[in-house]
Design a protein around this motif. Structure first.
Motif, PDB file in Angstrom:
ATOM      1  N   PRO A 285     -10.182   6.160   1.343  1.00 50.38           N
ATOM      2  CA  PRO A 285      -8.842   6.600   0.957  1.00 50.38           C
ATOM      3  C   PRO A 285      -8.292   5.859  -0.260  1.00 50.38           C
ATOM      4  O   PRO A 285      -8.268   4.631  -0.286  1.00 50.38           O
ATOM      5  N   ILE A 286      -7.870   6.617  -1.269  1.00 48.56           N
ATOM      6  CA  ILE A 286      -7.222   6.049  -2.448  1.00 48.56           C
ATOM      7  C   ILE A 286      -5.719   6.100  -2.186  1.00 48.56           C
ATOM      8  O   ILE A 286      -5.050   7.102  -2.480  1.00 48.56           O
ATOM      9  N   THR A 287      -5.185   5.037  -1.616  1.00 50.44           N
ATOM     10  CA  THR A 287      -3.802   5.071  -1.154  1.00 50.44           C
ATOM     11  C   THR A 287      -3.151   3.696  -1.278  1.00 50.44           C
ATOM     12  O   THR A 287      -3.724   2.794  -1.868  1.00 50.44           O
ATOM     13  N   ASP A 288      -1.926   3.568  -0.723  1.00 51.82           N
ATOM     14  CA  ASP A 288      -1.108   2.378  -0.904  1.00 51.82           C
ATOM     15  C   ASP A 288      -1.031   2.059  -2.393  1.00 51.82           C
ATOM     16  O   ASP A 288      -1.264   0.940  -2.845  1.00 51.82           O
ATOM     17  N   VAL A 493      -8.005  -1.925   1.210  1.00 53.08           N
ATOM     18  CA  VAL A 493      -7.091  -0.803   1.454  1.00 53.08           C
ATOM     19  C   VAL A 493      -7.364  -0.151   2.802  1.00 53.08           C
ATOM     20  O   VAL A 493      -6.463   0.013   3.628  1.00 53.08           O
ATOM     21  N   SER A 494      -8.609   0.236   3.046  1.00 52.89           N
ATOM     22  CA  SER A 494      -8.921   0.858   4.330  1.00 52.89           C
ATOM     23  C   SER A 494      -8.847  -0.166   5.463  1.00 52.89           C
ATOM     24  O   SER A 494      -8.461   0.159   6.591  1.00 52.89           O
ATOM     25  N   ALA A 495      -9.195  -1.417   5.157  1.00 55.72           N
ATOM     26  CA  ALA A 495      -9.120  -2.461   6.186  1.00 55.72           C
ATOM     27  C   ALA A 495      -7.682  -2.704   6.624  1.00 55.72           C
ATOM     28  O   ALA A 495      -7.421  -2.991   7.795  1.00 55.72           O
ATOM     29  N   ASN A 496      -6.732  -2.593   5.684  1.00 56.10           N
ATOM     30  CA  ASN A 496      -5.324  -2.748   6.046  1.00 56.10           C
ATOM     31  C   ASN A 496      -4.832  -1.595   6.919  1.00 56.10           C
ATOM     32  O   ASN A 496      -4.074  -1.806   7.865  1.00 56.10           O
TER      33      ASN A 496
END
Length: 542
Positions: A285-288, A493-496
């Motif tokens: 995911p390309i997010t936050d 990012v995905s870990a968060n």
């Protein structure tokens, strides 16, 4: 024409199949333009190879390009396809209570359409309409031909390839989750959505934030409003998506029934129903996005950039790393499996122990003895002992090699990133969405302060905001995947997302694919089985 079941069953992928079909009872609350036509399908037959390599002849009912809002801005994108299996390998299927795979095909926050699809898994990202976007950036999705290099982690673009939920598997081959789900007896819904490059005749961009997530929510509402008419269990909707699509899938899961979207949904004439989903599948995911630059520099700041062969400006990189440290501390997340508080000082240790060494171990254990010896001889930074791989974070970064993006990776100083376009507005093609990049703007076209609507746009587009608010309508089941060589984003990012969901007590299944790049999916069959497990679906028989 609903689908029922009678005695006489077989099984494909753990799903019970019935010997003949019967009718289903309608409980739809939709009416008028938002009423699903149960007879509006085409009967199709296709051969689908499952994750184990077994071919299945699947006959299914296919509803094409059904508009899911009463007041569409652009029906070419605000429509969905529905695929319902009725026969698999000669045996009739009862999919009336099957889970529903809600597979978005968004890539690069670009528009996605199902209008030209000829069957299941046929929708996808439409690319850049004429005159619609700024110059290509590191996070703009390339064509399918660019995907092979991405799978090996050596490409220069994101390598994200989307077509009805497709992703990459080992060796650069494609996997279609919608097709795998259909072959397993599930209902498949493939929604289109507006994207950042769409521009009307007046030069106004109508697919920028928050259009894509609003559209996907409207599509979920349409499906749920037509409960009992659209086959499948509308309380067991499982989303999937890759890259920007993975971001939207995670956002869809985190923000279920959040009231902050109500005005946007009302404007579209979305169905009066819940937009909560049961489970979330998100790949890379390309997010936050407002914190992505700092996370990226914390992760890849010391690596050279593939396009330049040089290390990025370390003053900028270290400033962004400092921002990441402050943000990570403020999240107050605890790592999985009792790791304790996550912060910028120990996140490298956490990633190595929780994800990277287990990923390498799984990869190496699956190799033959000779192939494993060859790999270890070529990668001497790994210590292999007792059937486990160990290594340091520094050696891992060296192993990955060049990073794909320059700095800042997402809010570019010159407004050239795809994410700048995602936060465009009106006739303004691109905008800054962080104060840091605005301050260092090199275009001379921006104001001294962020536009007043930017904070709202960031809340609308960030799953971490909703997880931080402990949104009661969120998904309670999470499947999250990322390649270890994916430098399109930070591994944090995905870990968060996983840690935030886990800290709330949700069911989290999160791992990294060893030596894989952006858009990879090396365990698609396991995802299909996971859907059955978390939904409790075993198929129906009479």
């Amino acid at each position: 024409m609903g689908i029922g079941a009678t005695a006489g069953v077989a099984a494909v992928g753990g799903i019970a199949l019935s010997a003949q079909a019967a009718g289903s009872k309608s409980t739809s609350k939709a009416s008028g333009a938002l009423a699903f036509d149960p007879d509006g399908y085409t009967k199709l037959t296709t051969t689908i190879t499952d994750a184990a390599g077994t071919e299945h002849d699947v006959t299914y009912h296919f509803w094409k390009a059904v508009t899911y809002v009463a007041n569409p801005v652009d029906e070419a994108y605000q429509s969905l396809n529905v695929s319902v299996p009725v026969e698999i390998d000669g045996t009739a299927v009862d999919a009336s209570g099957a889970p529903i795979l809600f597979a978005n095909a968004v890539g690069g926050y670009m528009p996605s359409s199902v209008a030209d699809a000829t069957g299941v898994g046929g929708g996808g990202m439409t690319g850049i309409p004429g005159g619609g976007a700024p110059g290509a950036s590191a996070s703009a999705a390339p064509s399918a031909s660019a995907s092979a290099s991405a799978s090996s982690g050596t490409g220069t673009g994101t390598g994200e390839v989307q077509s009805g939920g497709n992703a990459m598997v080992n060796g650069g081959e494609m996997v279609s989750l919608p097709k795998l789900a259909l072959a397993a007896g599930y209902v498949v819904v493939e929604p289109g959505a507006r994207g950042r490059t769409l521009k009307d005749s007046d030069g106004e961009y109508y697919g920028v934030a928050p259009a894509a997530i609003v559209d996907l929510k409207a599509a979920v509402r349409y499906v749920r409003a037509n409960k009992g008419v659209i086959p499948g269990d509308t309380d067991r909707i499982v989303s999937s998506g890759v890259s920007a699509g993975g971001a939207l899938s995670s956002l869809l899961g985190a923000s279920g029934d959040s009231r902050i979207y109500d005005t946007y949904l009302k404007e579209l004439g979305a169905a009066d129903a819940s937009d909560a989903i049961f489970a979330t599948g998100a790949w890379c995911p390309i997010t936050d996005l407002e914190h992505a630059d700092g996370a990226y520099e914390w992760n890849w700041g010391s690596n050279v950039t593939a396009s330049t062969g040089k290390v990025v400006d370390q003053t900028v990189s270290k400033a962004l790393q400092s921002q990441f440290a402050e943000y990570q501390a403020a999240l107050k997340l605890r790592g999985l499996d009792g790791f304790g508080p996550l912060n910028a000082r120990n996140y490298d240790e956490y990633l190595v122990k929780q994800y990277l060494e287990p990923s390498a171990t799984t990869y190496l254990a699956a190799l033959s003895a000779s192939d494993r010896a060859t790999y270890l001889a070529a990668n001497t930074f790994i210590t292999w002992a007792g059937g486990k791989a160990t290594f340091s974070w520094a050696d891992f970064l060296t192993h990955v090699g060049a990073r794909k993006k320059t700095t800042p990776a997402f809010d570019a100083f010159d407004l050239s990133a795809g994410e700048n376009n995602e936060f465009g507005k009106g006739t303004t093609v691109s905008r800054h969405f962080t104060a840091y990049s605005l301050k260092s703007d090199t275009t001379g076209l921006t104001a001294r302060r962020l536009d007043s609507d930017i904070p709202e746009m960031l809340r609308l587009m960030n799953p971490m905001y909703h997880l931080g608010k402990e949104n009661p309508g969120r998904s309670r089941h999470w499947w999250i995947r990322l390649g270890t060589k994916d430098s399109d984003t930070s591994l944090t990012v995905s870990a968060n997302i996983a840690a935030a969901a886990d800290n709330l007590g949700d069911d989290v299944n999160h791992l990294y694919y060893w030596d894989e790049g952006h858009g990879s999916n090396t365990d698609p069959g396991d995802f299909i089985k996971w859907i059955a497990k978390v939904s409790g679906y075993k198929g129906k028989r009479k």
